[in-house]
Design an enzyme around this catalytic site. Structure first.
Site, mmCIF file in Angstrom:
data_model
loop_
_atom_site.group_PDB
_atom_site.id
_atom_site.type_symbol
_atom_site.label_atom_id
_atom_site.label_comp_id
_atom_site.label_asym_id
_atom_site.label_seq_id
_atom_site.Cartn_x
_atom_site.Cartn_y
_atom_site.Cartn_z
ATOM 1 N N LYS A 117 0.847 -1.207 0.000
ATOM 2 C CA LYS A 117 0.000 0.000 0.000
ATOM 3 C C LYS A 117 0.876 1.249 0.000
ATOM 4 O O LYS A 117 0.575 2.242 -0.668
ATOM 5 C CB LYS A 117 -0.918 0.008 1.230
ATOM 6 C CG LYS A 117 -2.081 -0.950 1.123
ATOM 7 C CD LYS A 117 -3.218 -0.339 0.318
ATOM 8 C CE LYS A 117 -4.428 -1.213 0.289
ATOM 9 N NZ LYS A 117 -4.580 -2.054 -0.848
ATOM 10 N N LYS A 173 -8.136 -11.099 -11.376
ATOM 11 C CA LYS A 173 -9.192 -11.527 -10.473
ATOM 12 C C LYS A 173 -10.414 -10.620 -10.660
ATOM 13 O O LYS A 173 -10.257 -9.411 -10.860
ATOM 14 C CB LYS A 173 -8.644 -11.374 -9.038
ATOM 15 C CG LYS A 173 -9.406 -12.100 -7.986
ATOM 16 C CD LYS A 173 -8.608 -12.032 -6.682
ATOM 17 C CE LYS A 173 -9.542 -12.358 -5.542
ATOM 18 N NZ LYS A 173 -8.882 -12.332 -4.248
ATOM 19 N N LYS A 180 -14.524 -5.159 -8.985
ATOM 20 C CA LYS A 180 -15.305 -4.002 -9.416
ATOM 21 C C LYS A 180 -14.386 -2.877 -9.898
ATOM 22 O O LYS A 180 -14.658 -2.226 -10.893
ATOM 23 C CB LYS A 180 -16.111 -3.519 -8.212
ATOM 24 C CG LYS A 180 -17.239 -2.639 -8.560
ATOM 25 C CD LYS A 180 -18.033 -2.338 -7.330
ATOM 26 C CE LYS A 180 -19.446 -2.785 -7.546
ATOM 27 N NZ LYS A 180 -20.343 -2.349 -6.511
#
Ligand code: SF4
Length: 324
Positions: free
Chosen positions: A112, A192, A195
């Site tokens: 991150k 994968k 959305k």
């Protein structure tokens, strides 16, 4: 008394087929044997969300999908993380026994920090502590995880062990319940289903929307013409047939390999299979949509029941730590 299971999921709004096959289906099954606590972790979402517009709608839509898919508020506690604010108190208390080095070495934190260098906030570092608080606030002994999440759970267990060592046995060490979640790739056939990548098929999509999405799916890249033999093993449409037309897998592969089947008809068949499988879900969802108050009541009742457990645990923790 059944063993207690805890699991949390970020509020990503309407769920897709990947969410269903990877997590929700498993959540539904666990209700048979365990006392399940399922939480929409809205505070966790804030570590990567800079704007919270749409957050409430996402929570509502996700809960609708959970309920329509078979999560049962009579058997399980279904709630929203921030509605039981004791989790934030416990997070602070657990942070006192968590060495910083344990947190900065976490691979997802490093990832991150790399992908959002403009927003390396404390929440990202403290994420595993909040995750531990989520689990142990309800004294859950079992956490369903995929193999990739095992290091996170191991860190939670280390935090629990350290707390118990310093302040005496308070929390059960949460055990992993390994789930075999199939990897469901998106319509691009590469990544994968997600959305954020716009490669998903929503559970709540209409039959026609589903058909349109499926028709846009990538297939075998080497097959340019209808008469070309296909390679089902590299085609994600074929992989999706495994979930929705499992009895015809071999037949589809054979017909593809010797070009007796075209990709258009193959996708039509997949869309039909998905629509057939999801019809009961979609009917239940439509009934729930017509009762918006009911979803709110489920969330409020879940928070109420989770709160009762949380207060008891937090009081014990404070006593152990000398705060009371
Ligand atoms: Fe894929 Fe079906 Fe086309 Fe074969 S016929 S490449 S399995 S979509």
């Amino acid at each position: 008394m059944k063993d207690r299971v805890f699991s949390g999921a970020r509020p990503t709004g309407r769920q897709h087929i990947g969410n269903y096959l990877g997590a929700i289906q498993n959540y539904v099954g666990l209700q048979e044997d365990y006392q399940c606590i399922y939480c929409i972790v809205d505070i966790h979402a804030l570590t990567t969300l800079e704007a919270t517009e749409g957050l409430q709608e996402n929570i509502h839509e996700m809960m609708l999908d959970w309920l329509a898919a078979g999560l049962d508020p009579e058997r399980s506690i279904l709630f929203v993380q921030s509605h039981v604010p004791q989790v934030m108190e416990l997070h602070t208390l657990l942070s006192m026994v968590t060495p910083l080095g344990w947190l900065t070495r976490v691979a997802t934190f490093k990832e991150k920090a790399r992908t959002q260098p403009h927003n390396i906030n404390y929440g990202l570092v403290g994420y595993p502590v909040l995750m531990t608080a989520d689990i142990v606030l309800y004294k859950a002994g079992i956490v369903p995880v995929g193999e990739d999440q095992l290091p996170h759970l191991e860190l939670a267990r280390e935090i629990v062990r350290r707390f118990n060592y310093i302040f005496g046995d308070t929390f059960p060490e949460p055990e992993a319940k390994l789930t075999t979640t199939p990897l469901v790739l998106g319509l691009d056939g590469v990544k994968k289903m997600s959305k954020s990548l716009n490669n998903e098929i929503e559970l709540a999509a209409s039959a026609e929307e589903t058909r349109e999405r499926v028709m846009s799916a990538f297939t075998d890249p080497a097959r340019r013409y209808r008469s070309d033999p296909g390679h089902p093993e590299v085609c994600n449409v074929w992989r999706l047939h495994h979930f929705f037309n499992p009895d015809q897998i071999d037949e589809i592969a054979d017909e593809c390999r010797d070009a007796r089947r075209g990709c258009v008809e193959c996708k039509e068949q997949l869309a039909e299979g998905i629509n057939l499988a999801l019809a009961p879900f979609r009917n239940r969802r439509a009934e729930l949509v017509a009762r918006p108050q009911y979803v709110k009541e489920v969330i409020a009742d879940g928070a109420h029941r989770a709160h009762a457990i949380a207060i008891e645990t937090l009081t014990e923790v404070k006593e152990r730590m000398g705060l009371i």
